[in-house]
Design a protein around this motif. Structure first.
Motif, PDB file in Angstrom:
ATOM      1  N   GLN A 196       0.823  -1.207   0.000  1.00 14.64           N
ATOM      2  CA  GLN A 196       0.000   0.000   0.000  1.00 14.64           C
ATOM      3  C   GLN A 196       0.860   1.261   0.000  1.00 14.64           C
ATOM      4  O   GLN A 196       0.461   2.285  -0.564  1.00 14.64           O
ATOM      5  CB  GLN A 196      -0.937  -0.007   1.213  1.00 14.64           C
ATOM      6  CG  GLN A 196      -2.065  -1.029   1.109  1.00 14.64           C
ATOM      7  CD  GLN A 196      -2.925  -1.072   2.361  1.00 14.64           C
ATOM      8  OE1 GLN A 196      -2.429  -1.315   3.459  1.00 14.64           O
ATOM      9  NE2 GLN A 196      -4.214  -0.839   2.193  1.00 14.64           N
ATOM     10  N   GLY A 197       2.018   1.174   0.625  1.00 15.10           N
ATOM     11  CA  GLY A 197       2.911   2.314   0.648  1.00 15.10           C
ATOM     12  C   GLY A 197       3.784   2.447  -0.589  1.00 15.10           C
ATOM     13  O   GLY A 197       4.283   3.536  -0.881  1.00 15.10           O
ATOM     14  N   SER A 200       0.884   2.104  -6.536  1.00 20.93           N
ATOM     15  CA  SER A 200      -0.366   2.801  -6.820  1.00 20.93           C
ATOM     16  C   SER A 200      -0.575   2.831  -8.335  1.00 20.93           C
ATOM     17  O   SER A 200       0.387   3.065  -9.079  1.00 20.93           O
ATOM     18  CB  SER A 200      -0.319   4.228  -6.272  1.00 20.93           C
ATOM     19  OG  SER A 200      -1.511   4.912  -6.537  1.00 20.93           O
TER      20      SER A 200
END
Length: 258
Positions: A196-197, A200
Motif C-alpha cells: 500500500q505504501g 499505486s
C-alpha cells in the motif's frame, strides 16, 4: 478495444487464473473478449479445458514472422488464442528480427473492430515473449503476491518497466493486484501494508483460497462456471470491477455494488 497484459516475471502469482476469470466475467458483462496465451507452459489454455493445440494455432507465426493472428478457439463465451510448449521456440526466432517485439501489437490492431477487450497472459520470465506481450498492451495489470516473493520481484518489475517505456513511453500499469492474501498471517498483513505504501493504484487483495482455484482449473472451467456465488467468485467479480474502472471500461459487473 483495450489490450491488457497480465504481467509479472515471477511465476505462481495468479496471472493465468486472473486472465481466465476476469476475461470470463467481462464476457458475461457483454464484452467481446479475446484471451491470448503467451506462456509456453499453457496454463491458461489448459485451465479453459483446451487441449491438442498445434503450433499454428498459437501466436508462433505472429511473433516470429509478423503473420496475422490465427483464428481463435471459442470456449465459455471467450475467444482464445491458445498456447503449447512449442511456442517456446519463438523466443529464438524473434532474436535478431527487427521490430519483432511489436508484431503482436500490430496483429491486434488489425482486428481491433472485433473485440472490446484483449487480455494477454504473459510468461513468468523477462524473455522475448514477455516483451512481446508487454509492448502489445495499452495497460499492464500486475499481480503481486503478499509474500516475500512478491516483494522481491518489485525491483525486477521496475527495471523491466523502465526498459519497455523506452519503446512505449505511453505504457502504464493500470492496476497492481495483491494476490494469495491470507489475513490470518502476520507476514501477509505486513506485506500488504508495505504494498500500500509502495504501489499505486492498488486493488483490494485476492484471498488465498487455493482449493476452489485449483479445482476449477482441473475442471477446465472459470470460477464463475465452476463455483458461482462462492467467496472466490465474489473476489473475481470485485477485482474485475476494479480493473474495469482502472482502464476506463464503463460496464456494470453483476453482484458488485456500484
Amino acid at each position: 478495444m483495450r489490450t491488457l497484459t497480465l504481467f509479472n516475471h515471477a511465476g505462481g502469482v495468479m496471472k493465468s487464473s486472473l486472465t481466465r476469470d476476469v476475461g470470463y466475467t467481462l464476457a458475461q458483462a457483454g464484452q467481446r473478449v479475446l484471451l491470448v496465451d503467451l506462456d509456453p507452459q499453457a496454463n491458461l489454455t489448459d485451465w479453459l479445458g483446451v487441449s491438442g493445440v498445434r503450433r499454428e494455432q498459437t501466436v508462433y507465426d505472429t511473433a516470429s514472422r509478423g503473420d496475422p493472428l490465427p483464428a481463435p478457439a471459442q470456449v465459455h463465451g471467450l475467444s482464445l488464442i491458445p498456447s503449447d510448449v512449442s511456442l517456446a521456440l519463438a523466443e529464438g526466432q524473434m532474436m535478431g528480427v527487427v521490430g519483432a517485439h511489436l508484431h503482436l501489437r500490430q496483429a491486434l490492431a488489425a482486428i481491433a473492430d472485433r473485440y472490446d477487450v484483449v487480455l494477454i497472459d504473459s510468461p513468468p520470465s523477462l524473455g522475448q515473449l514477455s516483451i512481446l506481450g508487454a509492448l502489445a498492451a495499452d495497460h499492464l495489470i500486475v499481480p503481486v503476491p503478499t509474500r516475500q516473493k512478491g516483494m522481491n520481484a518489485l525491483a525486477g518489475l521496475s527495471e523491466a518497466m523502465a526498459t519497455y517505456r523506452k519503446l512505449r513511453p505511453d505504457l502504464t500499469v493500470a492496476l497492481y493486484v495483491p494476490t494469495l492474501y491470507d489475513a490470518r498471517r502476520s507476514h501477509d498483513r505486513e506485506a500488504y501494508a508495505a504494498l500500500q505504501g509502495l504501489l499505486s493504484p492498488l486493488a483490494s487483495p485476492i484471498a488465498d483460497r487455493g482449493a476452489v482455484w485449483n479445482d476449477s482449473s482441473s475442471a477446465g472451467q472459470p470460477v464463475g462456471v465452476y463455483a458461482p456465488g462462492s467467496p472466490v467468485h465474489r473476489d473475481v467479480l470485485r477485482v474485475t470491477a476494479e480493473i474495469a474502472q482502472a482502464v476506463g471500461l464503463e460496464i456494470m459487473i453483476a453482484g458488485v455494488e456500484a
